[in-house]
Motif scaffolding. Structure first.
Motif, short mmCIF file in Angstrom:
data_model
loop_
_atom_site.label_atom_id
_atom_site.label_comp_id
_atom_site.label_asym_id
_atom_site.label_seq_id
_atom_site.Cartn_x
_atom_site.Cartn_y
_atom_site.Cartn_z
N GLY A 515 14.79 -45.49 -33.41
CA GLY A 515 13.40 -45.59 -33.80
C GLY A 515 13.17 -45.20 -35.24
O GLY A 515 14.10 -44.90 -35.99
N PHE A 550 14.24 -53.21 -36.24
CA PHE A 550 14.14 -52.79 -34.84
C PHE A 550 14.88 -53.77 -33.92
O PHE A 550 15.62 -53.37 -33.01
CB PHE A 550 12.66 -52.70 -34.41
N LEU A 554 18.10 -52.71 -31.70
CA LEU A 554 18.02 -52.77 -30.25
C LEU A 554 19.07 -53.72 -29.69
O LEU A 554 19.70 -53.43 -28.67
CB LEU A 554 16.60 -53.22 -29.83
N VAL A 568 13.30 -46.65 -27.26
CA VAL A 568 12.87 -46.93 -28.62
C VAL A 568 11.70 -46.03 -28.94
O VAL A 568 10.71 -45.98 -28.19
CB VAL A 568 12.46 -48.40 -28.78
N THR A 569 11.80 -45.27 -30.03
CA THR A 569 10.69 -44.43 -30.47
C THR A 569 10.03 -45.10 -31.67
O THR A 569 10.72 -45.57 -32.58
CB THR A 569 11.17 -43.02 -30.86
N ALA A 570 8.71 -45.13 -31.66
CA ALA A 570 8.01 -45.85 -32.73
C ALA A 570 6.73 -45.13 -33.08
O ALA A 570 5.95 -44.73 -32.20
CB ALA A 570 7.71 -47.28 -32.29
N LEU A 588 10.96 -56.52 -30.26
CA LEU A 588 11.59 -55.77 -29.16
C LEU A 588 11.76 -56.66 -27.93
O LEU A 588 12.80 -56.61 -27.26
CB LEU A 588 10.73 -54.55 -28.82
N VAL A 602 9.77 -47.73 -24.44
CA VAL A 602 9.23 -47.40 -25.76
C VAL A 602 8.42 -46.12 -25.68
O VAL A 602 7.60 -45.96 -24.76
CB VAL A 602 8.36 -48.54 -26.31
N HIS A 604 5.77 -44.20 -27.94
CA HIS A 604 4.92 -44.53 -29.09
C HIS A 604 3.86 -43.46 -29.27
O HIS A 604 3.59 -42.65 -28.38
CB HIS A 604 4.26 -45.90 -28.89
N LEU A 614 2.84 -55.00 -26.50
CA LEU A 614 3.99 -55.24 -25.64
C LEU A 614 3.56 -56.01 -24.39
O LEU A 614 4.28 -56.90 -23.92
CB LEU A 614 4.64 -53.92 -25.25
N ALA A 660 5.54 -48.85 -22.22
CA ALA A 660 5.31 -47.93 -23.33
C ALA A 660 4.73 -46.63 -22.80
O ALA A 660 3.87 -46.63 -21.93
CB ALA A 660 4.35 -48.55 -24.35
#
Length: 941
Positions: A515, A550, A554, A568-570, A588, A602, A604, A614, A660
């Protein structure tokens, strides 16, 4: 001739409500002398052909002698049962015990003749099969072990009832008659047949409630507002596809429509069938409505009316009467005090609930006993899915209210093979029948994920549940053993449901983290470690990362063979060239679709619109409707191997939504549950077996138990009887000799051989080495006498201390093995380390009996202190195979003999080679009249 009153009282425990093959209900009860008129009326409605099949000759009417014979039973050698609907007979079954040659007529034999008669209008509904299960259970209770039946060859339906039952049988043909003989002991096949019939019948009964072709709302007010009028409006706005009626006895006689819906003063006045009635009238008026519906042929009721068990003792009795009344007409009930039901299928579009908005269609089945919790769950699923149809929407929703009849078990039966439901979420304030629930949950979880929030053990006032002696933690452990994903809050319920609904199951615990936030990545890494996962070091793409960065990162993580899942960190990026939410979401999604076999989550920060983006990306992604994530064809339960062999792919369909989460701990917790569930699924494919042991004397143990119980209704066995019974199952207890005096202790030690142990066995000192109640390694008589004096000086006179002498066992780890029969959950086997680990910390593991070899292996390894058995900090590992064998032998004892209601082995010293049982106790009680091997029944009310 003896009358019924001379032999046995009326066996009320034989009465039962059953669900038939088509989903309707019937009541099964013994036939009594008061049933003469019912029997005659029933016989008059049976066709001449069916009468001929029953009596092998034309038999137009029953004689007075026949009526007397068929209604006068002693409930031992002659028993008749009837299936009734609305109080009238629809079928009968009877057996007559066969006397053996050379025995007086009063002497019992273990074989009986059995015969059925089913009203023609009710043939094909599974009535005979249900009656066979019940008459077989009655016969076993009365000492009958075999049934014989003579059937005409042309009566293929009745022959099929017998041959399909699954019992061990013989068939012969003589004098133009087929003679069938079969043992009544349940077999693996007969139980499989019984459970399959139960599943089909209960699923069908729920299907009739969720897919009605016609529906009446009873209690619809003329003015806007009110419960009935609101439900009618919700049905109309949802676009209900069936025929809809508004009913209220207060309607004017000239009123023909209400909001465009045909209006009637009574259900009786409706010209045409009504499949489902939603009852929204005051509780005092509900009995009248139930009668109207029953007489009109309504199949089921959703009772939203309050004023039942939740209101106190009077309401509880009113609730019992409601269930009895409805079942008498063959109807099932959701409620009372229910919030309603929803089915989003395009062919039904049913919103028979107080939910003001129809949820979006999806693949999640939702059950909640609480209406308020149900609404909260529907709202959260809608928000988290971004409002996208088919992504995190609902297939069906049931709010059971007081759960007087239809329960979570019934709905689980429906969802098991419902092709529109891929994930099941349940909020259970109480579990009415934990034993059945765990059985159904195990089968369901092998086909689709089952996530449950379980109540804390205090049932709401409106819920009638069996009393359980098991702690809440034990019930939770048993649910996990059955494959249930057990969570603590509705937030966790939705979090897990989001992941399981649209992502593949992880192959293992290895997690890649990437991320654009280093701190968020480290936090996620720490959470993974705490949850028992195996995270890789986080990959920091920096805040300058583009959507392509990203996507590429990924894709690389998903292609890595050492990775089973990716988090995944965003965080929202600021500045020119930073990716927007939609651009990042599409990047993604495309990477995840390219490598479809691993889940992606994810984490977020809720500052932007990434979660909604998403969902939008998933809704616009091309995907075949019959494909699971990654292109694997979806496996329906009906296409699967038996439930113990789960499908290789998770049963998710539709677009792949990347869930998410606004916090790392929530994402990781959901992922950890998915990892554990996937591991359970893999292990469920090979559930293990219950091994046979040549030295088990099951018959001898049964004779010993019968003899002991003949002395009393329930007892804790003496030391000698305990040792003898356990010995029949190859469980040997090291003898302990009483030592009422110091001289007796010395004599005992000489007989056993030094070194010895001196133990106080008084209840307050038993197993309390920490108090000094146990003295070990006494090498000679001098040490023994000194220890005896200290023991009696410290704790009291010998008759208060109850000292015993026992030969020393090899050094090892002290453990405890227990089994109890719980009235709700059934037989449970427990294991832990002896002493503080189990008593103070509650570090015990539990499994339902019978335990397989795989269960025994996992049981030993499930406690937190298990490393002490496997060489912790350089200690010598102990003989865990011997321990596992002991667990299996205890399980066999309890499973073979339901009279054994409690076993405690403590301590069991497990040495590097072998083990020693130093203490044991066994409690016996008469077996229940009906057990889990008994016939199908609905919970009694």
């Amino acid at each position: 001739m003896q009358s019924a009153s001379d032999r046995q009282e009326y066996p009320a425990h034989w009465e039962a409500d059953v669900v038939l093959r088509d989903g309707g209900t019937a009541r099964i009860r013994p036939i009594t002398v008061d049933d003469a008129d019912r029997l005659v009326s029933f016989y008059e409605q049976v066709s001449d052909e069916s009468k001929y099949y029953r009596f092998f000759a034309p038999y137009p009417r029953l004689s007075a002698k026949d009526v007397h014979r068929f209604t006068h039973h002693d409930f031992v050698d002659r028993v008749g049962l009837a299936a009734t609907i609305g109080g009238e007979f629809i079928a009968t079954v009877r057996y007559d015990r066969i006397g053996t040659d050379g025995m007086p007529a009063s002497a019992p034999a273990d074989e009986a003749e059995v015969a059925f008669l089913v009203q023609d209008a009710h043939q094909g509904r599974g009535v005979a099969s249900a009656l066979l299960e019940h008459i077989a259970a009655v016969a076993r209770e009365r000492g009958i072990r075999r049934f014989a039946a003579e059937v005409l060859p042309a009566n293929t339906k009745m022959i099929k009832v017998f041959t399909d039952a699954g019992y061990t049988q013989k068939r012969s043909f003589e004098d133009g008659v087929v003679r069938l003989e079969f043992d009544l002991e349940p077999t693996e096949r007969s139980l499989a047949v019984q459970y399959a019939r139960e599943q089909r019948a209960e699923a069908r009964s729920v299907q009739r409630l969720l897919m009605p072709g016609s529906l009446a709302v009873v209690g619809t007010g003329r003015s806007p507002g009110g419960v009935g009028r609101s439900i009618l409006g919700n049905l109309r706005e949802a676009g209900y596809t069936g025929r809809l009626y508004a009913v209220n006895r207060a309607f004017p006689e000239d009123l023909r429509e209400l909001d465009g819906v045909p209006a009637y003063r009574s259900v009786r006045d409706i010209d045409g069938p009504v499949d489902l009635a939603v009852v929204a009238v005051p509780a005092d008026h509900v009995p009248e409505v139930v009668a109207e519906c029953g007489e009109h042929g309504v199949q089921g009721l959703v009772v939203v009316s309050a004023g039942y068990a939740e209101s106190g003792p009077d309401g509880r009795e009113r609730q019992r009467a409601l269930v009895r009344h409805a079942r008498a007409y063959g109807m099932r009930i959701i409620g009372p005090n229910a919030f309603g039901v929803i089915n989003t299928s395009a062919g039904v579009r049913l919103n028979a609930s107080l939910a003001p908005e129809m949820p979006r269609p999806g693949r999640i089945g939702l059950f909640a006993q609480s209406g308020a919790i149900g609404i909260a769950l529907l709202s959260r699923l809608h928000r988290r899915g971004g409002g996208v149809t088919g992504v995190t929407g609902v297939s069906t929703f049931v709010s059971a209210g007081n759960r007087a009849d239809v329960s979570g078990n019934d709905v689980l039966q429906y969802w098991y093979d419902d092709p529109d439901t891929d994930v099941v979420l349940m909020y259970l304030e109480s579990i009415g029948n934990p034993r059945k629930f765990t059985r159904l949950a195990r089968r369901t979880a092998a086909a689709k994920p089952l996530v449950v929030v379980q109540g804390t053990g205090t049932a709401p006032q409106g819920h009638a549940v069996r009393a359980t002696r098991l702690p809440h933690a034990t019930v939770s452990a048993l649910l996990r053993q059955a494959g249930v994903i057990r969570v603590d809050t509705i937030t966790e319920l939705v979090d897990a449901g989001l992941l399981l609904a649209r992502q593949p199951l992880p192959a293992g615990p290895r997690v890649a983290i990437l991320g654009n936030s280093e701190s968020l990545g480290v936090l996620t890494y720490d959470q993974c470690l705490a949850a028992g996962l195996r995270p890789h070091r986080p990959l920091d793409l920096t805040t300058a990362a583009s959507a392509e960065d990203f996507r590429a990162a990924l894709a690389r993580a998903l292609a890595d063979d050492t990775c089973d899942a990716v988090v995944v960190t965003a965080i929202p990026a600021i500045g020119e060239g930073s990716p927007g939410d939609a651009e990042l979401a599409e990047a993604l999604r495309s990477a995840a679709e390219a490598v479809p076999g691993k889940p992606v989550l994810v984490v977020h920060v809720e500052l932007g619109g990434l979660a909604e983006a998403l969902s939008a990306a998933a809704s616009t992604a091309p995907q075949a409707a019959d494909q699971a994530p990654g292109g694997a064809r979806r496996i329906r339960p009906s296409q699967q191997l038996p439930p113990t062999t789960p499908p290789e792919e998770p049963p998710a369909t539709g677009p792949r939504l990347i869930p998410a989460y606004p916090a790392a701990e929530r994402a990781v917790r959901a992922l950890a549950e998915a990892v554990r569930y996937a591991q359970w699924r893999r292990e469920a494919a090979e559930p293990g077996k219950v091994p046979e042991y040549d030295d088990i004397d099951q018959k001898g143990a049964a004779q010993l138990i019968d003899g002991l119980l003949a002395r009393g209704q329930g007892l804790t066995l003496s030391t000698e009887a305990t040792g003898e019974l356990l010995g029949r199952y190859g469980i040997h207890v090291r003898p302990a000799l009483p030592a009422p005096t110091a001289d007796a202790a010395a004599d005992a030690a000489r007989a056993l051989g030094y070194p010895v142990a001196l133990k106080a066995t008084a209840p307050h000192l038993r197993h309390r080495a920490d108090l000094g109640g146990v003295r070990l390694d006494l090498a000679d008589e001098e040490q023994l006498r000194r220890a005896y004096a200290e023991l009696t000086e410290t704790f009291g006179k010998p008759d208060e201390v109850r000292p015993v002498v026992q030969a020393m066992a090899p050094r090892g780890v002290d453990t405890v093995v227990r089994s109890v029969i719980d009235p709700a959950a059934g037989a449970v086997l427990s294991f832990g380390l002896a002493g503080a680990a189990s008593q103070l910390l509650g570090d015990m593991a539990h499994r339902l009996v019978p335990v397989t070899d795989r269960d025994a292996t996992s049981l030993v390894r499930s406690i937190r202190t298990a490393p002490l058995l496997f060489g912790w900090r350089g200690s010598t590992p102990v003989d865990t195979p011997a321990l596992e064998e002991l667990l299996l032998r205890v399980s066999r004892l309890v499973d073979d003999h339901p009279e054994v209601v409690a076993v405690t082995l403590e301590p069991v010293v497990v040495a590097p080679r072998g083990l020693t049982v130093l203490g044991a106790s066994v409690r016996l009680a008469p077996p229940p009249a009906r057990d889990d091997l008994g016939p199908r029944t609905l919970p009694a009310y």
